[in-house]
Design an enzyme around this catalytic site. Structure first.
Site, short mmCIF file in Angstrom:
data_model
loop_
_atom_site.label_atom_id
_atom_site.label_comp_id
_atom_site.label_asym_id
_atom_site.label_seq_id
_atom_site.Cartn_x
_atom_site.Cartn_y
_atom_site.Cartn_z
CB SER A 155 -0.90 0.01 1.24
OG SER A 155 -1.59 1.23 1.35
CE1 TYR A 168 -3.54 -2.28 5.04
CE2 TYR A 168 -3.09 0.05 4.68
CZ TYR A 168 -3.41 -1.19 4.18
OH TYR A 168 -3.60 -1.37 2.83
#
Length: 279
Positions: A155, A168
């Site tokens: 990401s 995350y």
């Protein structure tokens, strides 16, 4: 040469690159995984599709080109024994594996001070430890014919730590660096490793994202709702993979700029991040 002929020739070249290759996609029951499956099936690949929800996998398979040739392997990637069994099934039923696309994952929408240690651990278990374990177990199959390709869907958050995504971002960054080490260690054995860094893509990722206590957020972020489609993302991702790129950032201008600034000027980047609305 007409534009139409050029487009057809381009598609044919893509077909020849993955046609008949066996490609395993985790997290294939929706979103990015489903879109990658459509793109690669259209290019002639034989797919192995994994996710926890078998009914959704069946729906995805039914929508693909040459649907009967694709293998469904319902799987919780955090279950070590289930992962080993899945790899045995691929070996027995297909005989080999050319690509592994580690796409399964879960996001976060919670401030650090509101996030429990248990939620931190769940994010790392799904987004880092399970993917590392699955990849390690799949390496013998990938290397059996002189090399294969491993793809990690990280990401932009793994390059740019932002508010509401502390653990995350950390897990995705860890995955990226592990991928770098894997690439260096097994290059001589023919393994290629690519990491994709998506920005905002219109999927259910924010609906399923964990809040501080580990429950699902249950709603879609505005940025997610207005982002590029999963199909547009998949087309860009497969094109980049087929050209041999190993560091692939796909997103809007802000995400691409953030990824660039993370390397060129981290100080300026975090001045921008502090002023950004990321929830």
């Amino acid at each position: 040469m007409s534009c139409q002929i050029k487009q057809q020739n381009s598609r044919n070249m893509k077909n020849s690159a993955v046609q008949h290759k066996v490609i395993w996609i985790t997290g294939a029951s929706g979103g990015i995984g489903e879109a990658l499956a459509r793109e690669l099936a259209a290019d002639g690949a034989r797919l192995v599709l994994s996710a926890r929800r078998q009914t959704e996998l069946e729906r995805v398979r039914a929508s693909l080109a040459n649907s009967s040739q694709h293998l469904l392997l319902p799987l919780d990637i955090t279950d070590d024994m289930a992962v080993a069994s899945a790899i045995d099934t691929i070996q027995q039923q297909i005989g080999g594996l050319d690509w592994l696309i580690n796409n399964a994952g879960i996001s976060q929408r919670a401030l650090i001070v509101d996030t429990t240690a248990q939620t931190d651990r769940k994010l790392f278990e799904v987004d880092y430890f399970a993917q590392v374990n699955l990849t390690r177990q799949a390496l013998p199959l990938l290397l059996a014919d002189g090399g294969g390709k491993v793809v990690f869907v990280s990401s932009v958050a793994g390059l740019v730590g932002t508010q509401y995504r502390g653990s995350y971002s950390a897990a995705k960054a860890a995955l990226h660096l592990w991928a770098n080490s894997l690439r260096a260690e097994l290059f001589a054995q023919g393994l290629t490793v690519a990491t994709i860094f998506p920005g905002f893509v219109k999927t259910d990722v924010s609906r399923n994202a964990l809040t501080g206590d580990g429950s699902a957020l249950g709603s879609m972020d505005d940025a997610q709702a207005n982002a590029m489609s999963a199909d547009a993302f998949a087309e860009k991702a497969v094109k980049a993979l087929l050209t041999g790129k190993s560091y692939i950032v796909i997103g809007g201008l802000k995400e691409r700029l953030g990824a660039l600034m993370s390397r060129l000027s981290p100080e300026l980047l975090y001045k921008m991040v502090r002023k950004s609305k990321v929830r």
